[in-house]
Scaffold this motif. Structure first.
Motif, PDB file in Angstrom:
ATOM      1  N   SER A   1       0.821  -1.221   0.000  1.00 16.49           N
ATOM      2  CA  SER A   1       0.000   0.000   0.000  1.00 16.49           C
ATOM      3  C   SER A   1       0.854   1.271   0.000  1.00 16.49           C
ATOM      4  O   SER A   1       0.317   2.373   0.110  1.00 16.49           O
TER       5      SER A   1
ATOM      6  N   ARG B   1       3.350   7.183   1.420  1.00  6.42           N
ATOM      7  CA  ARG B   1       2.175   7.932   1.883  1.00  6.42           C
ATOM      8  C   ARG B   1       2.462   8.682   3.180  1.00  6.42           C
ATOM      9  O   ARG B   1       1.903   9.763   3.419  1.00  6.42           O
ATOM     10  N   GLN B   2       3.329   8.152   4.028  1.00  6.28           N
ATOM     11  CA  GLN B   2       3.727   8.905   5.218  1.00  6.28           C
ATOM     12  C   GLN B   2       4.424  10.200   4.816  1.00  6.28           C
ATOM     13  O   GLN B   2       4.186  11.256   5.403  1.00  6.28           O
TER      14      GLN B   2
ATOM     15  N   ALA C   1       4.040  11.716   1.878  1.00  5.76           N
ATOM     16  CA  ALA C   1       3.084  12.548   1.138  1.00  5.76           C
ATOM     17  C   ALA C   1       2.156  13.307   2.063  1.00  5.76           C
ATOM     18  O   ALA C   1       1.694  14.411   1.730  1.00  5.76           O
ATOM     19  N   THR C   2       1.893  12.742   3.229  1.00  4.79           N
ATOM     20  CA  THR C   2       1.013  13.406   4.193  1.00  4.79           C
ATOM     21  C   THR C   2       1.792  14.050   5.328  1.00  4.79           C
ATOM     22  O   THR C   2       1.206  14.502   6.309  1.00  4.79           O
TER      23      THR C   2
ATOM     24  N   ARG D   1       8.237   8.704  10.089  1.00  2.00           N
ATOM     25  CA  ARG D   1       8.397   8.222   8.718  1.00  2.00           C
ATOM     26  C   ARG D   1       9.531   7.201   8.675  1.00  2.00           C
ATOM     27  O   ARG D   1      10.364   7.141   9.579  1.00  2.00           O
TER      28      ARG D   1
ATOM     29  N   LEU E   1      -0.548   8.959  -7.954  1.00  2.00           N
ATOM     30  CA  LEU E   1      -0.275   9.092  -6.524  1.00  2.00           C
ATOM     31  C   LEU E   1      -0.316  10.552  -6.093  1.00  2.00           C
ATOM     32  O   LEU E   1      -0.046  11.458  -6.895  1.00  2.00           O
TER      33      LEU E   1
END
Length: 271
Positions: free
Chosen positions: A85, A90-91, A93-94, A99, A250
């Protein structure tokens, strides 16, 4: 192009690092002893070749250049591993406080290989831990080390998750020892997608140069020079930015400004 002891530089790296071609050499043992900085503050900047040459010209009087076996720039290949996933991506990206990155890194010129775990600790400090490894394409025997390091970084769920190869980067690096920092200069950056969820693709950053300062906490003289010239640290992660370039599906919010400013002409192509 050669340094004072005969150490060559190659291709684009030679053109960019010409201002420090005559700088004294420093060996790996001394560099590690004086500026190993496995726990550190990293600041990254994306520069044009001309901007990088100007920076190096200003730093040259106090700089020493890493030299190993008469070489002064070195090929790096890194394979990044993530969950199915894309938790690590994603860590980032947000902009999560906690991280991680997991990769194998192969030093092309020497053949040495390591599995490395990078985690983000308090106040943005980067902690890098690594172990000698014998396979840059898989985690293999290094998986236990990765799980242990992620658990120690308070990421127990990720420590148990399967990790798959997602992205490969390659570039050439010149490393400088400065009085108050270690600085790396990366040229010829190429990203290759390894994700099974999308067709294999590749993209190159052209003549852009990624400069990274590595300090204990306080900014270095190199950082202050860059700030006076109007540069500020860029939100570039070789892993996350490359994945955003190669996977337009993404999220890319943290790197959108960087992509528009520096990478607008970078177009993925079949690998």
């Amino acid at each position: 192009m050669t340094g004072p002891t005969g150490g060559p530089t190659h291709g684009p790296a030679a053109a960019v690092t010409a201002p420090v071609a005559g700088a004294p050499a420093v060996g790996l043992d001394e560099l590690t002893a004086r500026a190993g900085l496995m726990t550190r503050t990293d600041r990254k900047y994306v520069l044009t070749a001309d901007e990088a040459r100007g920076l190096l010209a200003a730093l040259a009087p106090a700089a020493r250049v890493l030299e190993i076996d008469d070489e002064r720039d070195f090929g790096y290949e890194s394979t990044y591993f993530d969950t199915v996933s894309l938790a690590a991506f994603r860590q980032a990206a947000t902009r999560r406080r906690r991280r991680f990155k997991v990769r194998t890194r192969r030093y092309v010129d020497t053949g040495a290989c390591f599995v490395e775990v990078k985690t983000r600790a308090a106040r943005g400090v980067t902690v890098k831990e690594r172990l000698p490894h014998d396979d840059d394409a898989s985690l293999g025997a290094g998986r236990g080390f990765v799980a242990d390091r992620l658990a120690a970084a308070d990421l127990p769920d990720l420590a148990a998750a399967p990790l798959v190869p997602t992205l490969r980067t390659r570039y050439r690096r010149t490393t400088l020892l400065l009085p108050d920092a270690r600085m790396t200069v990366d040229t010829g950056l190429v990203w290759t997608l390894l994700d099974d969820a999308a067709p294999t693709a590749q993209a190159a950053a052209g003549d852009l140069v990624v400069v990274e300062t590595k300090t204990g906490s306080a900014p270095s003289a190199a950082d202050r020079l860059l700030w006076r010239a109007g540069h500020r640290p860029d939100r570039i992660s070789k892993y996350a930015t490359g994945l955003a370039v190669l996977r337009p599906d993404l999220p890319d919010a943290p790197w959108r400004r960087l992509r528009r400013r520096h990478l607008a002409d970078v177009v993925p192509c079949p690998a």
